[in-house]
Enzyme design. Structure first.
Site, short mmCIF file in Angstrom:
data_model
loop_
_atom_site.label_atom_id
_atom_site.label_comp_id
_atom_site.label_asym_id
_atom_site.label_seq_id
_atom_site.Cartn_x
_atom_site.Cartn_y
_atom_site.Cartn_z
N HIS A 1 0.80 -1.23 0.00
CA HIS A 1 0.00 0.00 0.00
C HIS A 1 0.83 1.27 0.00
O HIS A 1 0.28 2.36 -0.08
CB HIS A 1 -0.96 0.01 1.18
CG HIS A 1 -0.30 0.35 2.48
ND1 HIS A 1 0.38 -0.60 3.22
CD2 HIS A 1 -0.17 1.51 3.16
CE1 HIS A 1 0.87 -0.02 4.30
NE2 HIS A 1 0.56 1.26 4.28
C1 UD1 Z 1 -2.49 5.25 5.96
C2 UD1 Z 1 -1.23 5.62 6.71
C3 UD1 Z 1 -0.22 4.48 6.65
C4 UD1 Z 1 -0.83 3.19 7.10
C5 UD1 Z 1 -2.04 2.90 6.25
C6 UD1 Z 1 -2.69 1.60 6.67
C7 UD1 Z 1 -0.72 8.00 6.67
C8 UD1 Z 1 0.15 9.04 6.11
N1 UD1 Z 1 -0.59 6.80 6.14
O1 UD1 Z 1 -2.17 5.20 4.58
O2 UD1 Z 1 0.86 4.79 7.50
O3 UD1 Z 1 0.10 2.13 6.97
O4 UD1 Z 1 -2.96 4.00 6.44
O5 UD1 Z 1 -3.87 1.38 6.01
O6 UD1 Z 1 -1.50 8.28 7.58
N2 UD1 Z 1 -9.69 4.83 1.91
C9 UD1 Z 1 -10.88 4.14 1.79
N3 UD1 Z 1 -11.46 3.68 2.91
C10 UD1 Z 1 -10.93 3.88 4.15
C11 UD1 Z 1 -9.71 4.57 4.25
C12 UD1 Z 1 -9.10 5.04 3.13
O7 UD1 Z 1 -11.38 3.95 0.71
O8 UD1 Z 1 -11.52 3.44 5.14
C13 UD1 Z 1 -9.03 5.35 0.71
C14 UD1 Z 1 -8.91 6.86 0.79
O9 UD1 Z 1 -9.99 7.45 0.21
C15 UD1 Z 1 -7.62 7.14 0.07
C16 UD1 Z 1 -6.82 5.88 0.22
O10 UD1 Z 1 -7.70 4.87 0.69
O11 UD1 Z 1 -7.85 7.38 -1.28
C17 UD1 Z 1 -5.66 6.08 1.13
O12 UD1 Z 1 -6.09 6.34 2.48
P1 UD1 Z 1 -5.23 7.29 3.47
O13 UD1 Z 1 -5.79 7.23 4.83
O14 UD1 Z 1 -5.07 8.61 2.85
O15 UD1 Z 1 -3.80 6.70 3.52
P2 UD1 Z 1 -3.32 5.20 3.49
O16 UD1 Z 1 -2.68 4.95 2.18
O17 UD1 Z 1 -4.42 4.29 3.93
#
Ligand code: UD1
Length: 367
Positions: free
Chosen positions: A210
């Site tokens: 990820h």
């Molecule tokens: C975040 C953390 C990372 C952790 C990871 C675990 C930061 C900078 N990064 O990264 O350290 O290892 O979480 O999962 O905080 N999304 C969904 N549903 C959700 C959550 C997110 O669809 O419940 C989508 C969001 O819309 C976004 C993408 O997933 O487009 C990334 O989510 P985001 O929380 O921004 O960062 P992660 O890549 O998950």
């Protein structure tokens, strides 16, 4: 004493669960310790958030900031603006932030700037020295304003000392993520895919990816997946897919009979798969620690790690992000030459109790 406990994203939930349990144990003894659980809403899907609360027995959050998705700046700003209102309506004595996600940094800054509230950082001091990772920036910023540093390793202690943190503020307590792992291990349960694919003990891989570095670019992600499939000797590869990776994967047409892409799995099911797998291939931080404790080989597709003890003591090996390194690592595994690991000092399931003992004895440590 009122403590705010911040949880925002999936890897936070297993770290706060034992802290909450330890506080509840203290409350039963009559200790004057209460908490508010603040969910920032950074992760909000059922399988990225709610399922973890249910399985780990975490109480419903007292407050949900519902910050949701966005760019790094948008998320940080939404969390800070909303948490500031919470702090202004009632000031806690201590704010506990865990790990290195955006919520960790955003709430630490807000707590310090809204009245110099004591900030306690759980998993303080770890460093990848890679500023391309948003998590590394979150760690550095959080630790630059933290009052109480709860650490998981000798290397974290050293990193903090090097930046001038005094020993009286560093508390080497162990690893709350491992508290949860050890407590929950007897409850691990096979996911549906275990039966559906007739998976066999030590005869399949678990894959998680990820990191923006590995998954945001279509060609890079494709090259990694092709290399893994080619070197896998047709063993099943179970790939529970993070929403971020899912977005990129939509545009890649990769199909292989042994590559099985699934929704993100719940905690108990994911760790069941890990525990029984031949090896895990990952770019996660926490999984490097969990595989070390479960003594499962871990092949990490990163150039650096903020958790070096998983390599020096545990089962983890960093192979970098170049897909050309994948066949060599898998050959080593198939030939039975993967190292046997040990368990790092203090990863014994008692970290949360140590944290709470420190908090009980607090006397005006906010700087
Ligand atoms: C975040 C953390 C990372 C952790 C990871 C675990 C930061 C900078 N990064 O990264 O350290 O290892 O979480 O999962 O905080 N999304 C969904 N549903 C959700 C959550 C997110 O669809 O419940 C989508 C969001 O819309 C976004 C993408 O997933 O487009 C990334 O989510 P985001 O929380 O921004 O960062 P992660 O890549 O998950």
């Amino acid at each position: 004493m009122l403590v705010d406990i911040i949880a925002g994203a999936r890897p936070n939930f297993m770290k706060v669960a034992p802290i909450i349990e330890a506080i509840e144990r203290e409350q039963k003894k009559g200790t004057d310790l209460s908490f508010r659980l603040i969910h920032t809403g950074q992760h909000y899907d059922k399988n990225m958030s709610t399922a973890f609360f249910e399985q780990l027995g975490i109480p419903a959050p007292d407050i949900n900031l519902e910050a949701g998705s966005g760019t790094q700046a948008e998320q940080t700003a939404a969390i800070m603006t909303r948490y500031e209102k919470v702090l202004l309506s009632r000031r806690p004595d201590v704010v506990i932030v865990v790990g290195d996600v955006t919520s960790t940094m955003a709430c630490a800054i807000t707590a310090k700037k809204t009245g110099n509230i004591t900030v306690a950082h759980v998993e303080a001091g770890i460093r990848s020295n890679d500023l391309q990772m948003p998590e590394e920036i979150n760690r550095i910023v959080t630790d630059s304003i933290t009052d109480l540093y709860f650490t998981t390793s000798h290397s974290a202690n050293e990193n903090l000392r090097r930046t001038g943190v005094s020993d009286e503020r560093i508390f080497f307590v162990g690893n709350t993520m491992i508290d949860t792992l050890l407590k929950q291990a007897p409850q691990f349960e096979p996911p549906a895919i275990w039966k559906d694919l007739k998976l066999e003990e030590k005869n399949y891989f678990v894959l998680t990816l990820h990191r923006p570095n590995n998954v945001d670019n279509l060609d890079d992600l494709k090259a990694i997946l092709v290399a893994i499939v080619k070197a896998s000797r047709n063993l099943p590869i179970i790939f529970p897919i993070h929403p971020r990776t899912a977005k990129t994967l939509e545009s890649i047409n990769i199909k292989a009979p042994n590559l099985h892409i699934t929704e993100p799995l719940s905690y108990l099911q994911f760790n069941y798969l890990v525990q029984h797998s031949k090896a895990v291939i990952t770019d996660s931080g926490g999984i490097q620690e969990e595989t070390t404790v479960m003594n499962v080989p871990c092949i990490t597709l990163r150039d650096n790690t903020e958790r070096p003890e998983t390599c020096t003591i545990g089962t983890n090996e960093l192979i970098g992000t170049n897909p050309r390194n994948i066949p060599t690592a898998l050959e080593k595994l198939f030939s039975g030459n993967w190292k046997k690991g040990g368990i790092p000092y203090m990863w014994d399931g008692k970290a949360a109790d140590r944290i709470i003992s420190v908090l009980k004895n607090l006397k005006g440590l906010a700087s």
